[in-house]
Scaffold this motif. Sequence first.
Motif, PDB file in Angstrom:
ATOM      1  N   TYR A  67      44.198  58.425  84.292  1.00 59.47           N
ATOM      2  CA  TYR A  67      44.888  59.433  85.101  1.00 59.47           C
ATOM      3  C   TYR A  67      45.810  60.326  84.271  1.00 59.47           C
ATOM      4  N   VAL A  68      46.355  59.819  83.176  1.00 59.19           N
ATOM      5  CA  VAL A  68      47.223  60.635  82.329  1.00 59.19           C
ATOM      6  C   VAL A  68      46.427  61.802  81.757  1.00 59.19           C
ATOM      7  N   LEU A  69      45.230  61.512  81.307  1.00 63.69           N
ATOM      8  CA  LEU A  69      44.369  62.544  80.728  1.00 63.69           C
ATOM      9  C   LEU A  69      43.971  63.588  81.769  1.00 63.69           C
ATOM     10  N   VAL A  70      43.796  63.168  83.008  1.00 63.95           N
ATOM     11  CA  VAL A  70      43.454  64.107  84.084  1.00 63.95           C
ATOM     12  C   VAL A  70      44.527  65.188  84.215  1.00 63.95           C
ATOM     13  N   PHE A  71      45.784  64.792  84.139  1.00 61.71           N
ATOM     14  CA  PHE A  71      46.869  65.767  84.259  1.00 61.71           C
ATOM     15  C   PHE A  71      46.889  66.737  83.083  1.00 61.71           C
ATOM     16  N   TYR A  72      46.543  66.247  81.901  1.00 61.49           N
ATOM     17  CA  TYR A  72      46.434  67.149  80.753  1.00 61.49           C
ATOM     18  C   TYR A  72      45.364  68.217  81.025  1.00 61.49           C
ATOM     19  N   PHE A  73      44.220  67.800  81.543  1.00 55.92           N
ATOM     20  CA  PHE A  73      43.144  68.756  81.822  1.00 55.92           C
ATOM     21  C   PHE A  73      43.514  69.727  82.941  1.00 55.92           C
ATOM     22  N   ILE A  74      44.213  69.250  83.953  1.00 51.39           N
ATOM     23  CA  ILE A  74      44.653  70.145  85.029  1.00 51.39           C
ATOM     24  C   ILE A  74      45.610  71.196  84.469  1.00 51.39           C
ATOM     25  N   ASN A  75      46.574  70.769  83.669  1.00 52.78           N
ATOM     26  CA  ASN A  75      47.523  71.711  83.082  1.00 52.78           C
ATOM     27  C   ASN A  75      46.831  72.677  82.136  1.00 52.78           C
ATOM     28  N   LEU A  76      45.879  72.181  81.350  1.00 50.21           N
ATOM     29  CA  LEU A  76      45.114  73.047  80.454  1.00 50.21           C
ATOM     30  C   LEU A  76      44.385  74.119  81.246  1.00 50.21           C
ATOM     31  N   SER A  77      43.798  73.756  82.366  1.00 46.46           N
ATOM     32  CA  SER A  77      43.080  74.742  83.181  1.00 46.46           C
ATOM     33  C   SER A  77      44.043  75.763  83.793  1.00 46.46           C
ATOM     34  N   MET A  78      45.244  75.338  84.167  1.00 44.39           N
ATOM     35  CA  MET A  78      46.243  76.278  84.694  1.00 44.39           C
ATOM     36  C   MET A  78      46.654  77.300  83.628  1.00 44.39           C
ATOM     37  N   VAL A  79      46.873  76.830  82.404  1.00 46.19           N
ATOM     38  CA  VAL A  79      47.237  77.745  81.320  1.00 46.19           C
ATOM     39  C   VAL A  79      46.062  78.668  81.015  1.00 46.19           C
TER      40      VAL A  79
END
Length: 102
Positions: A67-79
């Motif tokens: 789940y930690v990695l999921v948040f990294y990918f979500i934030n990456l997509s927002m940027v």
Amino acid sequence: MSELLEITMILCFGASWPMNVIKSYKVRTAKGKSLAFLCLIFLGYIAGIASKFTNEAYMAAFADKWYVLVFYFINLSMVGLDICLYFRNRRLDKESEAGASV
């Protein structure tokens, strides 16, 4: 404890980026935005994701900590979305300036 702090950081950034993307979409201008800043943040998230994949301890416990990695990918997509909006808004700025000079 370090995982809790990392999750807190990611959640705070994760809450901030959607607000930034919405603002970029609504204001329809690239003025005041820094492409270099956005690209550095984007690169930082890529480095954070890569660090997870190269961390043997994290990968050994991946089933419990994915789940930690999921948040990294979500934030990456927002940027990434904000970078796209930067280019859209820059185009709108140029169109506006061209229309104003006629």
